[in-house]
Write an enzyme that holds these catalytic residues in place. Structure first.
Site, PDB file in Angstrom:
ATOM      1  N   GLY A 156       0.829  -1.209   0.000  1.00 59.92           N
ATOM      2  CA  GLY A 156       0.000   0.000   0.000  1.00 59.92           C
ATOM      3  C   GLY A 156       0.858   1.252   0.000  1.00 59.92           C
TER       4      GLY A 156
ATOM      5  CG  ASP B 107       2.691 -10.508   6.075  1.00 60.43           C
ATOM      6  OD1 ASP B 107       2.981 -10.618   7.272  1.00 60.43           O
ATOM      7  OD2 ASP B 107       1.686  -9.913   5.652  1.00 60.43           O
TER       8      ASP B 107
END
Ligand code: ATP
Ligand code: MG
Length: 422
Positions: A200, A229
């Site tokens: 993002g 992640d």
């Protein structure tokens, strides 16, 4: 067939976009130093990287054009190579250090190593001779919200920040639109922006870069991918992942001990990776105390809710599994003692381990070298063990996920002896 990623350079603004108002050209180019040629770097940096140096990202020799699929544009060719730009200091730089005002912003969620990257960016900027370095508080929101003022940064301020987790600058989701951010940057005189965040944040950084280009501003926007992640494309790994796996093991060990000490005990641990199961897979492989590892690539329950940044909010898989497990054992008449651990915030907040600390240091240095080299709309990463610059759109086109047909996932299945649920 050779595939190359071209990374945007600030000089492109002046080469490609016509007509250029002549007053602007005069302002940008001094009679003696043509902007297109840059300025010689004062710092020797133990050697320079040539702008034409490349790192081989991928090379595959396919057995036939069919197995190459969409990857081969030429139907007769089975040889695919991808090259990327090598990161590092350049002999010619495109900013005079005394004219630089650099800003650092951290967005999204926390990740081990943020402070290490901030620290190294500040230190490297100072070595270049930059005096004006500021931190934007609480993500992109810091550009617009009243009462949030810039934080002055120097080596003295950041000296020990890497000793604790979190972000010295604070993080947030959501915030102002891109045009308002660029207005704010113009008003503050910021001409180098270092953006630490995930997909993002990088989408935002690329939009800021494009807006600056549209306005013909000589501003370098450089990202450092922050994703615990490990779901960013093309890179060997991103900072914080190694630390997260190590920390996840501790939670797994606690759940294991709880489950083994309880009568009919079952331990459930929820780990991060909203759509990519790398942490779960690696922590399972590392711990050796797991009977079943579930990854989001197996199963995902979506909701209609969205967070401040517009990301879809997923159902809580940990709570769901805990509930369903209890229900199942109750129904078959042997109630189980289910212990549920959600270590998310404990993992995100720890400080980076040694290996992540080194990664952050090198990424931070290279982010500054990239900006001084005149690149913008780029991000830094490690590919095939070399540090490189990549164009932002290439790394965020979609999130990297665990391939359930990969050797690694099958190693995880073998180590747990769980069945293949897919
Ligand atoms: P994490 O991995 O922690 O989720 P992220 O960078 O993906 O990190 P987001 O909350 O999705 O975190 O986004 C961070 C910031 O980027 C927010 O301030 C959000 O407004 C902005 N942003 C997200 N997507 C875009 C986009 N497409 N264009 C412009 N800005 C964006
Ligand atoms: Mg994200």
């Amino acid at each position: 067939f050779e595939a190359r990623f071209n990374i945007p350079h600030l000089t492109d603004i002046f080469r490609d976009t016509l007509p250029i108002p002549s007053t602007f050209c005069l302002k940008m180019r001094t009679p003696t130093e043509d902007f297109a040629d840059g300025y010689p770097s004062d710092e020797k940096w133990h050697g320079y990287i040539n702008n034409n140096d490349r790192v081989l990202l991928k090379v595959i020799r396919y057995s036939s054009p069919t197995s190459a699929g969409a990857e081969c544009i030429d139907p007769d060719c089975t040889w695919v190579e991808q090259w990327v730009h090598r990161a590092g200091p350049r002999e010619r730089i495109y900013f005079k250090p005394e004219e630089v005002k650099a800003a650092i912003v951290t967005c999204g969620g926390l990740c081990p190593g943020l402070n290490d990257v901030i620290r190294q960016i500040v230190i490297t900027l100072e070595i270049y001779g930059v005096k004006k370095i500021v931190g934007i508080p609480f993500g992109y929101r810091g550009f617009s919200e009243e009462g949030l003022s810039e934080m002055l940064l120097s080596r003295k301020v950041v000296q020990n920040v890497h000793l604790s987790g979190g972000s010295l600058l604070g993080v947030s989701r959501g915030g102002p639109n891109v045009s308002d951010i660029v207005d704010s940057m113009e008003a503050r005189g910021i001409n180098m922006l270092f953006v630490l965040g995930g997909n993002g944040t990088h989408a935002g950084a690329n939009a800021i870069h494009n807006e600056c280009r549209k306005r013909r501003l000589r501003v370098a926007v450089v990202g450092v991918p922050k994703t615990i992640d490990n779901d960013i494309l093309l890179m060997d790994k991103t900072f914080g992942f190694d630390t997260a796996v190590e920390e996840a093991q501790r939670a797994i060990n606690s759940a294991y001990i709880e489950a083994h000490s309880a009568y009919r005990g079952i331990g459930i641990v929820k780990l991060m990776g909203r759509s990519s199961g790398f942490i779960a897979m690696h922590a399972s492989l590392a711990s050796g105390q797991i009977d079943i590892c579930l990854i989001p690539e197996d199963f995902l329950q979506k909701t209609n809710a969205k967070d401040a940044s517009g990301n879809i909010v997923f159902g809580d898989i940990g709570v769901h599994l805990q509930h369903e497990t209890k229900k199942y054992f109750k129904e078959i008449g042997i109630p189980a003692d289910v212990k549920y651990i959600d270590p998310t915030y404990m993992i995100r907040a720890v400080r980076a381990n040694a290996s992540d600390g080194i990664l952050c240091t090198v990424l931070g240095q290279n982010a500054v070298h990239g900006a001084f080299a005149g690149y913008s709309g780029i991000t830094v990463g490690i590919c095939n063990t070399h540090y490189v610059y990549l164009p932002i759109p290439e790394v965020i086109s979609y999130p990297r996920v665990v391939d359930p047909n990969s050797r690694m996932w099958h190693r995880c299945l073998t180590s747990t002896r769980q069945p293949d649920f897919i």
